[in-house]
Design a protein around this motif. Structure first.
Motif, PDB file in Angstrom:
ATOM      1  N   ASN A 264       0.994  -1.175  -0.108  1.00 31.95           N
ATOM      2  CA  ASN A 264       0.066  -0.135  -0.087  1.00 31.95           C
ATOM      3  C   ASN A 264       0.785   1.307   0.070  1.00 31.95           C
ATOM      4  O   ASN A 264       2.090   1.375   0.653  1.00 31.95           O
ATOM      5  N   TYR A 265       0.316   2.451  -0.666  1.00 31.75           N
ATOM      6  CA  TYR A 265       0.953   3.497  -0.741  1.00 31.75           C
ATOM      7  C   TYR A 265       0.258   4.623   0.054  1.00 31.75           C
ATOM      8  O   TYR A 265      -0.765   5.175  -0.084  1.00 31.75           O
ATOM      9  N   ILE A 266       0.688   4.713   1.532  1.00 32.30           N
ATOM     10  CA  ILE A 266      -0.353   5.543   2.541  1.00 32.30           C
ATOM     11  C   ILE A 266       0.707   6.658   3.216  1.00 32.30           C
ATOM     12  O   ILE A 266       1.599   5.999   3.764  1.00 32.30           O
TER      13      ILE A 266
ATOM     14  N   ASP B  43      -6.705   0.142   7.289  1.00 27.86           N
ATOM     15  CA  ASP B  43      -5.795   0.972   6.063  1.00 27.86           C
ATOM     16  C   ASP B  43      -6.549   2.045   5.545  1.00 27.86           C
ATOM     17  O   ASP B  43      -6.027   2.861   5.288  1.00 27.86           O
ATOM     18  N   VAL B  44      -7.981   2.022   5.238  1.00 21.56           N
ATOM     19  CA  VAL B  44      -8.522   2.996   4.508  1.00 21.56           C
ATOM     20  C   VAL B  44      -8.700   4.195   5.645  1.00 21.56           C
ATOM     21  O   VAL B  44      -8.332   5.294   5.234  1.00 21.56           O
TER      22      VAL B  44
ATOM     23  N   VAL C  27      -7.307   8.121   4.853  1.00 11.41           N
ATOM     24  CA  VAL C  27      -7.863   8.815   4.807  1.00 11.41           C
ATOM     25  C   VAL C  27      -7.146  10.045   5.904  1.00 11.41           C
ATOM     26  O   VAL C  27      -7.411  11.341   5.376  1.00 11.41           O
ATOM     27  N   GLU C  28      -6.775   9.596   6.777  1.00  7.17           N
ATOM     28  CA  GLU C  28      -6.030  10.687   7.800  1.00  7.17           C
ATOM     29  C   GLU C  28      -4.788  11.272   7.269  1.00  7.17           C
ATOM     30  O   GLU C  28      -4.589  12.352   7.093  1.00  7.17           O
ATOM     31  N   ALA C  29      -4.182  10.303   6.241  1.00  5.58           N
ATOM     32  CA  ALA C  29      -2.954  11.053   5.420  1.00  5.58           C
ATOM     33  C   ALA C  29      -3.510  12.098   4.404  1.00  5.58           C
ATOM     34  O   ALA C  29      -2.863  13.249   4.380  1.00  5.58           O
ATOM     35  N   ALA C  30      -4.823  11.693   3.869  1.00  5.88           N
ATOM     36  CA  ALA C  30      -5.255  12.590   2.596  1.00  5.88           C
ATOM     37  C   ALA C  30      -5.622  14.075   3.269  1.00  5.88           C
ATOM     38  O   ALA C  30      -5.491  14.954   2.862  1.00  5.88           O
TER      39      ALA C  30
ATOM     40  N   ILE D 130      -2.828   4.885  -2.139  1.00  3.23           N
ATOM     41  CA  ILE D 130      -3.421   3.711  -2.626  1.00  3.23           C
ATOM     42  C   ILE D 130      -3.381   2.488  -1.705  1.00  3.23           C
ATOM     43  O   ILE D 130      -2.330   2.172  -1.172  1.00  3.23           O
ATOM     44  N   VAL D 131      -4.553   1.925  -1.839  1.00  2.00           N
ATOM     45  CA  VAL D 131      -4.977   0.949  -0.795  1.00  2.00           C
ATOM     46  C   VAL D 131      -5.410  -0.257  -1.455  1.00  2.00           C
ATOM     47  O   VAL D 131      -6.469  -0.331  -2.244  1.00  2.00           O
TER      48      VAL D 131
END
Ligand code: TXE
Length: 482
Positions: free
Chosen positions: A8-10, A44-45, A49-52, A203-204
């Motif tokens: 994943n890319y978070i 993970d989502v 969302v927190e990162a976004a 990307i999850v």
């Protein structure tokens, strides 16, 4: 298990799923597991969302010029790695390397570049109340948006969604199909190298019913752009609508291809081979129902069958291959199920429809010879349901009215193709055919500025050009009294 782990890319880092679980990822050309993807879930989502959310103020505030600069660097790196990406795309999807090289990867680069520049020219309206006030419309980014994409054109459709979202200043939580995750994973590495700020794109990876559903359900994701099956689109809409999310749904198609006797025969038949079997018919825009004016029915049918039989089915990495493997064992079974149904419904399979075993290392691959069928009524399931594989049906017609009724006689309305030299007739039909896209004497000729999408069960909303930028922004009217 270390080889080929997709991550994943978070928040700008490459990480496994919180669950620590992995899903097998198959190579359709030989049926072997060749990599693993994170089995992500709502945790993970949530992290994505927190990162976004954290990345949104600086990303939306940095200005169109800066977003253009970074997105253009991403496009430059896609161009630099075109061959690596093409190889990965064919390994992941089974499609012929020629298709990956000429369609999928160049279009992914074009998508990013198109919206990186489009945002520099994206304006809005003002309305003058003479002597009283002036109104101006702000088009502001929404915030955190979701993009969910399918397996048939993996990087092509993934970038088609994230590019306008990012260009407009949004931050994205995206999920590619679990069947074809690899090029999105390679794109995340390109984003890191291009200096995309952490959290702008997340990307999850994982299953639609788990990671995908978690994206749709998340209250902080205010808009969703989805491409996939109509059945899945229905599920998404049922979840998202009561949450008042903006929805863009690009769904299935069952596209008509109308061939009139006055067409340019060679152009019509050669393009029809492509519009029938490109990407093994796994393109929502393929023309799977071919209606031919009776005077040329037999001539066209025989020539189409001859050229279909000449298509080379086999190793996706062989430059001479036309038809690689279908995307999965299950999908090939689904398509073969429809071929059996076609026979049951009274149709005749004129060629193809057989599983192919190229032998050797490719023995376990999901190959199927392209099929042409005739003798089926328009109302049968074979002609009503989306097969999404290398299968087309032929029917003759006698009049323009009959052709239109046949074309419109399905629940879908995505694209359509008309072959005729009578431009008046072409325009009359274009005005009355129930489709979002009409190609006249061509197919898959794409101008990214044009509205893209379908009517009826083919979806809701339009992508492309300013349609996409308007989808990923909110309009705000400001009225200033003199
Ligand atoms: O699509 P799905 P599939 C059609 C084609 C195909 C059928 C099913 O007929 O045979 O759809 O294909 C994610 N909540 N098209 O199974 O299931 C899923 O993980 C959130 C036409 O691939 O629609 C994937 O990322 N997400 C289409 C994406 O949705 C969910 C192209 C598409 O998967 C989800 C592809 C859920 N509940 C298939 N369930 C076109 N219009 O081009 C799944 N997903």
């Amino acid at each position: 298990m270390t080889e080929q782990q997709v991550k994943n890319y978070i928040g700008g880092t490459l990480v496994p799923a919180h669950s620590g679980l992995w899903l097998d990822n198959y190579n359709p050309s030989n049926g072997q597991v060749y990599s693993y993807i994170p089995d992500s879930n709502a945790e993970d989502v949530q992290q994505a969302v927190e990162a976004a959310e954290k990345a949104f103020p600086p990303w939306s505030g940095c200005g169109a010029q800066e977003r253009y600069r970074i997105m253009n660097s991403i496009a430059d790196l896609i161009a630099e790695r075109r061959e690596e990406l093409a190889q990965a795309e064919s390994m992941d999807s089974g499609k012929a390397i020629g298709t990956s090289r000429s369609v999928d990867i160049p279009r992914a680069e074009a998508n990013i570049r198109f919206f990186a520049t489009a945002i520099l020219h994206f304006g809005s309206e003002s309305h003058h109340m003479e002597g009283v006030a002036v109104n101006y419309t702000l088009r502001q980014p929404i915030g955190v948006v979701g993009c969910i994409s399918p397996w048939n054109l993996p990087l092509y459709l993934f970038t088609w969604k994230i590019a306008p979202a990012l260009a407009a200043g949004n931050c994205v939580v995206a999920k590619p199909s679990e069947l074809t995750p690899m090029t999105a994973f390679l794109l995340s590495k390109i984003c890191l190298e291009a200096g995309l700020p952490p959290g702008v794109l997340n990307i999850v990876h994982g299953l639609g019913s788990k990671a995908g559903q978690a994206i749709v359900e998340h209250p902080k994701i205010k808009a969703l752009s989805f491409t996939g099956g109509t059945a899945t689109g229905r599920i998404l809409a049922a979840t998202a609508a009561p949450m008042f999310k903006k929805l863009s749904l690009e769904l299935g198609g069952k596209n008509p291809n109308l061939v009139f006797a006055d067409c340019d025969f060679e152009k019509a038949v050669s393009t029809t081979v492509r519009s029938s079997f490109a990407n093994n018919g796994q393109i929502c825009l393929c023309g799977s129902r071919i209606y031919i004016e009776r005077p040329i029915y037999e001539k066209f049918r025989d020539e189409l069958v001859r050229r279909t039989k000449a298509l080379k089915v086999g190793d996706p990495f062989d430059d001479k291959t036309d038809q690689g493997a279908l995307v999965s064992k299950q999908h090939r079974e689904k398509v073969m199920g429809y071929l059996a149904l076609a026979k049951k419904e009274g149709g005749t399979i004129l060629c193809g429809g057989e599983p192919i075993d190229p032998g050797g290392a490719l023995s376990g691959g999901y190959y199927l010879s392209p099929a042409v069928a005739e003798g089926l009524p328009n109302t049968c399931r074979t002609n009503q349901e989306e097969i999404f594989g290398p299968v087309v049906t032929l029917q003759p017609f006698d009049t323009e009215e009959e052709a239109l009724a046949l074309a419109n006689g399905v629940v879908y309305g995505l694209s359509s193709t008309i072959w005729t030299s009578d431009i008046g007739r072409a325009s009359r039909i274009a005005g009355r055919i129930q489709a979002g896209i009409v190609w006249i004497n061509c197919w898959l000729l794409r101008d990214l500025r044009t509205p893209f999408g379908g009517v009826k069960n083919s979806g809701v909303g339009r992508e492309g050009g300013t349609e996409a930028l308007r989808f990923f922004t909110e309009a705000k009217n400001v009225c200033v009294r003199y």
